[in-house]
Structure formats: structure tokens, C-alpha cells
Motif scaffolding. Structure first.
Motif, PDB file in Angstrom:
ATOM      1  N   TYR A   1      -5.668  -2.095   9.226  1.00  0.00           N
ATOM      2  CA  TYR A   1      -6.849  -2.788   8.320  1.00  0.00           C
ATOM      3  C   TYR A   1      -6.625  -3.875   8.242  1.00  0.00           C
ATOM      4  CZ  TYR A   1      -9.829  -3.777   4.371  1.00  0.00           C
ATOM      5  OH  TYR A   1     -10.778  -4.274   3.428  1.00  0.00           O
TER       6      TYR A   1
ATOM      7  N   THR B   1       0.717  -1.274   0.065  1.00  0.00           N
ATOM      8  CA  THR B   1      -0.074   0.102  -0.176  1.00  0.00           C
ATOM      9  C   THR B   1       0.937   1.288   0.137  1.00  0.00           C
ATOM     10  OG1 THR B   1      -0.125   0.062   2.100  1.00  0.00           O
ATOM     11  CG2 THR B   1      -1.906  -1.142   1.232  1.00  0.00           C
TER      12      THR B   1
ATOM     13  N   ALA C   1      -1.677  -5.298   0.906  1.00  0.00           N
ATOM     14  CA  ALA C   1      -1.190  -5.639   2.082  1.00  0.00           C
ATOM     15  C   ALA C   1      -0.121  -5.362   2.596  1.00  0.00           C
ATOM     16  CB  ALA C   1      -1.595  -7.194   2.181  1.00  0.00           C
TER      17      ALA C   1
ATOM     18  N   GLU D   1      -8.753 -12.883  10.983  1.00  0.00           N
ATOM     19  CA  GLU D   1      -9.059 -11.603  10.851  1.00  0.00           C
ATOM     20  C   GLU D   1     -10.213 -11.075  11.932  1.00  0.00           C
ATOM     21  OE1 GLU D   1     -12.506  -9.664   8.310  1.00  0.00           O
ATOM     22  OE2 GLU D   1     -11.588 -10.900   7.108  1.00  0.00           O
TER      23      GLU D   1
ATOM     24  N   HIS E   1      -5.417  -8.073  -3.806  1.00  0.00           N
ATOM     25  CA  HIS E   1      -5.608  -8.148  -2.239  1.00  0.00           C
ATOM     26  C   HIS E   1      -3.889  -8.211  -1.569  1.00  0.00           C
ATOM     27  CE1 HIS E   1      -9.395 -10.357  -3.176  1.00  0.00           C
ATOM     28  NE2 HIS E   1      -9.606  -9.006  -3.281  1.00  0.00           N
TER      29      HIS E   1
ATOM     30  N   TYR F   1       1.961   3.002  10.830  1.00  0.00           N
ATOM     31  CA  TYR F   1       2.180   2.493   9.387  1.00  0.00           C
ATOM     32  C   TYR F   1       3.668   2.099   9.545  1.00  0.00           C
ATOM     33  CZ  TYR F   1       3.171   1.873   4.805  1.00  0.00           C
ATOM     34  OH  TYR F   1       3.619   1.248   3.496  1.00  0.00           O
TER      35      TYR F   1
ATOM     36  N   SER G   1      -1.963  -2.420   6.737  1.00  0.00           N
ATOM     37  CA  SER G   1      -2.851  -3.627   6.340  1.00  0.00           C
ATOM     38  C   SER G   1      -2.305  -4.959   6.649  1.00  0.00           C
ATOM     39  CB  SER G   1      -3.114  -2.985   4.885  1.00  0.00           C
ATOM     40  OG  SER G   1      -3.782  -4.128   4.392  1.00  0.00           O
TER      41      SER G   1
ATOM     42  N   SER H   1      -7.936  -7.986   6.676  1.00  0.00           N
ATOM     43  CA  SER H   1      -9.035  -8.570   5.735  1.00  0.00           C
ATOM     44  C   SER H   1      -8.438  -9.805   5.651  1.00  0.00           C
ATOM     45  CB  SER H   1      -8.640  -8.077   4.572  1.00  0.00           C
ATOM     46  OG  SER H   1      -7.489  -7.839   3.915  1.00  0.00           O
TER      47      SER H   1
END
Length: 201
Positions: A44, A2, A90, A24, A86, A144, A8, A46
Motif C-alpha cells: 500500500y 501497522t 506506515a 506514490e 498517517h 510484509y 505500507s 500513499s
């Protein structure tokens, strides 16, 4: 990758109805326990499955029960087939097994440095000096930066070595609640230290 906040994390298993959805939702529970309503701004999480057989389905009932029993939320989940995009989105990819890591790296070879078997990541995390990571504050850019540095440190600890057989997470599909509970324990054994390292008190 990202390249921007929030940090993520992508969990991967075969069908995306048992192991990866538990991971998750248990990860998000752990994040919320630490930062409350700031959780969605900071991390985040997923998941996806290497096979698309269950796309659109809810979490497997015993997996959902295990998530609820541990204080997580199972509502609103829908299984999906893992796509390259996806993985691209990540900052950390955690697969249930080494076989799934191989699948992920066939999709995106450039993700090797941020893709691990879940148990492998947990095992190597204990070798990382958290004090050497960027400082923590509950701000998206800082979390981050700390997360990216944490993944790099775990990859350095890996030093190119393959995962161990015992790093794999057993597939609980079709097994009893006790089996699901054991697998959830193993998931938590990695996720709790991961979230503590990412979001120290």
C-alpha cells in the motif's frame, strides 16, 4: 506502525502535489510491473504534505505528465496534509528532504527507525544483503515480513548517521518539464531498487 499486511509506504513532501505524488504513483507502477493484479494486496503506497495549502487538489500538471510518461496513473489523486495517524499506519516513511524528516519526527518521534530521506534510503539500500532477508513469495504476510526486515536492515546500515545534503530531492514546483523529469529520475533511482528488494523476481 501497522503491524499487519499489506506493507505500507508513505511518501512525504511539502505540498503533496509534486514530489510525493510522483513517488506514490511511480512506486505503485513499479509494484504492478512485478506482481500485476496482486499489487494492492501486497503493498500500500500513499503520500502527504507537511503543509496543507493544496489539500484536495490534483497532482501538479507537470508531475502528472511525468507519471503518465513513465507508465503510471495520475487519476484519482487528491493532496492531503500529513497527520500523525498517517505516519502511524506506515511501515516505511520516505521524505523528500531532511527538513521534512524533522517535521515527521516531531509528529511521531517513535517513527525514527522507519523514516528516511528518499535519497538516503536509496543510498543505504545498496549496503543491504537481500539474501539475509526473510524469503519472498507473493503472499501478503511474507511480503510484509520481508519489508519490515528490509527497513530494519537499512536503519542498521544508517547506524545513527544523519542524511547527506545530496540525499534531498529538489522541489520542482514552478520549474519546467526537464526539471520534473530529473526529479522523477531521482525518485525512480530509489524506488526501482526498493521494489526489487521487496519483491524479487
Amino acid at each position: 506502525m501497522t503491524g499487519r499486511a499489506p506493507f505500507s509506504v508513505l511518501h512525504v513532501c511539502m505540498g503533496n502535489i509534486c514530489r510525493s505524488p510522483m513517488a506514490e504513483r511511480l512506486a505503485m507502477r513499479a509494484v504492478r510491473e512485478r506482481v500485476g493484479d496482486k499489487a494492492d494486496d501486497l503493498v500500500y503506497v500513499s503520500s502527504g504534505g507537511t503543509g496543507g495549502w493544496h489539500a484536495g487538489e490534483e497532482m501538479n500538471p507537470p508531475a502528472a505528465r511525468e507519471v503518465r510518461r513513465r507508465g503510471g496513473e495520475d487519476t484519482g489523486f487528491a493532496a492531503r496534509k500529513l497527520l500523525g495517524e498517517h505516519v502511524d499506519a506506515a511501515d516505511l516513511v520516505l521524505a523528500a528532504t531532511a527538513e521534512q524528516v524533522e517535521y515527521i519526527l516531531e509528529l511521531r518521534p517513535d517513527a525514527a527507525g522507519r523514516t528516511f530521506v528518499l535519497g538516503e534510503f536509496g543510498r543505504l539500500l545498496s549496503e543491504v544483503n537481500g539474501a539475509a532477508l526473510p524469503p519472498y513469495a507473493p503472499a501478503p504476510d511474507l511480503v510484509y515480513a520481508r519489508g519490515v526486515a528490509l527497513v530494519e536492515a537499512v536503519d542498521q546500515a544508517r547506524d545513527g548517521q544523519p542524511p547527506l545534503a545530496e540525499d534531498d530531492l529538489d522541489d520542482p514546483w514552478g520549474r519546467g518539464d526537464a526539471f520534473f523529469a530529473r526529479v522523477a529520475d531521482e525518485i525512480d533511482a530509489t524506488l526501482q531498487p526498493l521494489v526489487a528488494a521487496l519483491l524479487p523476481a
